[in-house]
Motif scaffolding. Structure first.
Motif, PDB file in Angstrom:
ATOM      1  N   LEU A   1      35.054   4.135  97.398  1.00  0.00           N
ATOM      2  CA  LEU A   1      34.970   3.533  96.068  1.00  0.00           C
ATOM      3  C   LEU A   1      35.987   4.156  95.111  1.00  0.00           C
ATOM      4  N   LYS A   2      36.263   5.451  95.305  1.00  0.00           N
ATOM      5  CA  LYS A   2      37.273   6.150  94.514  1.00  0.00           C
ATOM      6  C   LYS A   2      37.795   7.304  95.369  1.00  0.00           C
ATOM      7  N   ASN A   3      38.660   8.119  94.811  1.00  0.00           N
ATOM      8  CA  ASN A   3      39.214   9.257  95.540  1.00  0.00           C
ATOM      9  C   ASN A   3      38.188  10.391  95.608  1.00  0.00           C
ATOM     10  N   PHE A   4      37.710  10.671  96.830  1.00  0.00           N
ATOM     11  CA  PHE A   4      36.745  11.737  97.038  1.00  0.00           C
ATOM     12  C   PHE A   4      37.346  12.951  97.731  1.00  0.00           C
ATOM     13  N   GLY A   5      38.577  12.837  98.237  1.00  0.00           N
ATOM     14  CA  GLY A   5      39.218  13.981  98.878  1.00  0.00           C
ATOM     15  C   GLY A   5      39.330  13.831 100.386  1.00  0.00           C
ATOM     16  N   LYS A   6      40.291  14.575 100.939  1.00  0.00           N
ATOM     17  CA  LYS A   6      40.601  14.466 102.369  1.00  0.00           C
ATOM     18  C   LYS A   6      39.440  14.904 103.251  1.00  0.00           C
ATOM     19  N   SER A   7      38.717  15.936 102.834  1.00  0.00           N
ATOM     20  CA  SER A   7      37.596  16.411 103.656  1.00  0.00           C
ATOM     21  C   SER A   7      36.533  15.333 103.821  1.00  0.00           C
ATOM     22  N   GLN A   8      36.228  14.648 102.725  1.00  0.00           N
ATOM     23  CA  GLN A   8      35.228  13.575 102.788  1.00  0.00           C
ATOM     24  C   GLN A   8      35.729  12.404 103.650  1.00  0.00           C
ATOM     25  N   ALA A   9      37.034  12.121 103.558  1.00  0.00           N
ATOM     26  CA  ALA A   9      37.609  11.054 104.378  1.00  0.00           C
ATOM     27  C   ALA A   9      37.506  11.401 105.862  1.00  0.00           C
ATOM     28  N   LEU A  10      37.812  12.641 106.208  1.00  0.00           N
ATOM     29  CA  LEU A  10      37.692  13.058 107.609  1.00  0.00           C
ATOM     30  C   LEU A  10      36.234  13.016 108.063  1.00  0.00           C
ATOM     31  N   HIS A  11      35.325  13.429 107.201  1.00  0.00           N
ATOM     32  CA  HIS A  11      33.899  13.388 107.541  1.00  0.00           C
ATOM     33  C   HIS A  11      33.460  11.965 107.883  1.00  0.00           C
ATOM     34  N   ALA A  12      33.890  11.009 107.060  1.00  0.00           N
ATOM     35  CA  ALA A  12      33.533   9.607 107.309  1.00  0.00           C
ATOM     36  C   ALA A  12      34.158   9.106 108.610  1.00  0.00           C
ATOM     37  N   GLY A  13      35.403   9.471 108.855  1.00  0.00           N
ATOM     38  CA  GLY A  13      36.070   9.054 110.095  1.00  0.00           C
ATOM     39  C   GLY A  13      35.428   9.661 111.325  1.00  0.00           C
ATOM     40  N   PHE A  14      35.078  10.942 111.245  1.00  0.00           N
ATOM     41  CA  PHE A  14      34.431  11.612 112.376  1.00  0.00           C
ATOM     42  C   PHE A  14      33.086  10.963 112.700  1.00  0.00           C
ATOM     43  N   ALA A  15      32.364  10.562 111.670  1.00  0.00           N
ATOM     44  CA  ALA A  15      31.048   9.947 111.882  1.00  0.00           C
ATOM     45  C   ALA A  15      31.164   8.634 112.648  1.00  0.00           C
ATOM     46  N   LYS A  16      32.260   7.911 112.455  1.00  0.00           N
ATOM     47  CA  LYS A  16      32.451   6.610 113.101  1.00  0.00           C
ATOM     48  C   LYS A  16      33.182   6.692 114.437  1.00  0.00           C
ATOM     49  N   ALA A  17      33.897   7.770 114.686  1.00  0.00           N
ATOM     50  CA  ALA A  17      34.754   7.867 115.875  1.00  0.00           C
ATOM     51  C   ALA A  17      33.941   7.818 117.165  1.00  0.00           C
ATOM     52  N   GLU A  18      34.425   7.062 118.133  1.00  0.00           N
ATOM     53  CA  GLU A  18      33.727   6.893 119.406  1.00  0.00           C
ATOM     54  C   GLU A  18      34.508   7.448 120.596  1.00  0.00           C
ATOM     55  N   GLY A  19      35.733   7.883 120.399  1.00  0.00           N
ATOM     56  CA  GLY A  19      36.560   8.347 121.501  1.00  0.00           C
ATOM     57  C   GLY A  19      36.106   9.677 122.074  1.00  0.00           C
ATOM     58  N   ASP A  20      36.467   9.924 123.332  1.00  0.00           N
ATOM     59  CA  ASP A  20      36.206  11.227 123.941  1.00  0.00           C
ATOM     60  C   ASP A  20      37.027  12.312 123.261  1.00  0.00           C
ATOM     61  N   VAL A  21      38.220  11.939 122.806  1.00  0.00           N
ATOM     62  CA  VAL A  21      39.099  12.855 122.082  1.00  0.00           C
ATOM     63  C   VAL A  21      39.415  12.227 120.732  1.00  0.00           C
ATOM     64  N   ILE A  22      39.334  13.020 119.683  1.00  0.00           N
ATOM     65  CA  ILE A  22      39.646  12.534 118.334  1.00  0.00           C
ATOM     66  C   ILE A  22      40.943  13.190 117.892  1.00  0.00           C
ATOM     67  N   ILE A  23      41.892  12.383 117.509  1.00  0.00           N
ATOM     68  CA  ILE A  23      43.176  12.863 116.989  1.00  0.00           C
ATOM     69  C   ILE A  23      43.210  12.590 115.488  1.00  0.00           C
ATOM     70  N   THR A  24      43.509  13.608 114.695  1.00  0.00           N
ATOM     71  CA  THR A  24      43.709  13.386 113.264  1.00  0.00           C
ATOM     72  C   THR A  24      45.189  13.520 112.938  1.00  0.00           C
ATOM     73  N   MET A  25      45.658  12.694 112.042  1.00  0.00           N
ATOM     74  CA  MET A  25      47.042  12.794 111.583  1.00  0.00           C
ATOM     75  C   MET A  25      47.155  12.221 110.187  1.00  0.00           C
ATOM     76  N   ASP A  26      48.198  12.633 109.481  1.00  0.00           N
ATOM     77  CA  ASP A  26      48.443  12.104 108.147  1.00  0.00           C
ATOM     78  C   ASP A  26      49.140  10.760 108.248  1.00  0.00           C
ATOM     79  N   ALA A  27      49.081   9.999 107.159  1.00  0.00           N
ATOM     80  CA  ALA A  27      49.610   8.630 107.173  1.00  0.00           C
ATOM     81  C   ALA A  27      51.043   8.530 106.673  1.00  0.00           C
TER      82      ALA A  27
END
Length: 315
Positions: A67-93
């Motif tokens: 809804l607004k800017n909550f910060g990178k940590s919160q964005a990663l938290h949301a992504g991790f919660a949804k991720a289904e892969g055996d391996v999770i890769i994070t990278m900047d855009a």
């Protein structure tokens, strides 16, 4: 599913299509099953429109819009919660992380059985004064404080086993210290890989010098929480007992001296030892109360929402 690529972003509309095409090319050439999760952390440009367009063309693209800017940590938290892969890769855009590194990072998790592999941008294209030197100092302090022997805590390109991201809680501004959070959770096989760093192609950096100040403060926080987060009385109670004991010893000394050895001397309230005793006993009591309050808060706390999601795509 082999890989989930989690990409937090803020105002990176120009780079998203190119980044998606590059990741898709790497995945397809290595025959990985995968998903790409973009987390739009309150962008004010057309980043979300770009994500929607990519998701319509490619069903492997998924999106989360805050809804607004909550910060990178919160964005990663949301992504991790949804991720289904055996391996999770994070990278900047911003295209400074190289997707060609993904296969080797994946193999280090799957074949070499690492819990977490962090990228190390050994050769950087950032400003030496404003970024490289402060970053080296920051990483040195993080190594010394945490005991995790990594050269580049700030690198956004990391690989995790699914078990790691599902069992750590990334909050506040703790994304810099995910390896430390993983270690504290019991995931001790942490590796590092030298990765290519590319000059920014579009836009401008979202991080200023203040991130290093905040980083050091967060480092102190995570050190404290890792040692006393579950037992605040061990710190505050110990300090309280020590301070109270010092004050009590001074008070006993003053009482014995006045009653036995120096009965005609000056009043106790005229002696500096009296105020030392009084101050330390009050401080000791306050520390002790702080420890009790910390224990009560720890036992009664409830998790609250740290971010609000406006839209989701393909979940």
């Amino acid at each position: 599913m082999n890989i989930s690529v989690v990409i937090p972003l803020l105002n990176e509309q120009d780079s998203l299509t190119e980044l998606h095409d590059w990741i898709a090319k790497v995945m397809q050439s290595n025959r990985f099953s995968y998903e790409i999760i973009f987390i739009d952390d309150g962008s004010t440009d057309d980043s979300w429109a770009s994500i929607m367009s990519l998701s319509q063309k490619d069903d492997k693209v998924k999106g989360i819009r805050f809804l607004k800017n909550f910060g990178k940590s919160q964005a990663l938290h949301a992504g991790f919660a949804k991720a289904e892969g055996d391996v999770i890769i994070t990278m900047d855009a911003d295209l400074q992380d190289n997707p060609d590194e993904i296969p080797e990072l994946y193999n280090m998790i799957v074949l070499d059985k690492f819990d977490l592999v962090s990228g190390w941008k050994k050769k950087r294209y950032d400003s030496v004064i404003s970024k490289n030197l402060p970053s080296k100092l920051f990483n040195w302090a993080a190594r010394r404080t945490s005991g995790v022997k990594l050269n580049d805590f700030n690198c956004g390109l990391k690989a995790y086993s699914n078990n790691v991201v599902k069992n750590i809680d990334v909050n506040g501004e703790m994304h810099r210290y995910i390896p430390v959070l993983a270690k504290n959770a019991g995931f001790t096989k942490i590796g590092e890989k030298i990765v290519k760093h590319q000059a920014r192609k579009y836009g401008e950096t979202k991080f200023g010098m203040d991130r290093f100040v905040n980083g050091f403060l967060d480092l102190i926080t995570i050190w404290f929480l890792s040692r006393f987060g579950k037992r605040p009385m061990h710190l505050f109670g110990a300090l309280g007992v020590i301070m109270f004991a010092i004050g009590f010893i001074f008070a006993i000394f003053l009482g014995i001296d006045k009653l036995i050895f120096n009965t005609t001397g000056r009043l106790i309230t005229e002696r500096p030892q009296f105020y030392i005793a009084l101050t330390t006993m009050v401080l000791g009591s306050q520390f002790f109360i702080a420890g009790f309050l910390g224990e009560l808060i720890l036992r009664s706390k409830r998790d609250s929402s740290r971010y609000l999601i406006k839209q989701e795509l393909n979940f």
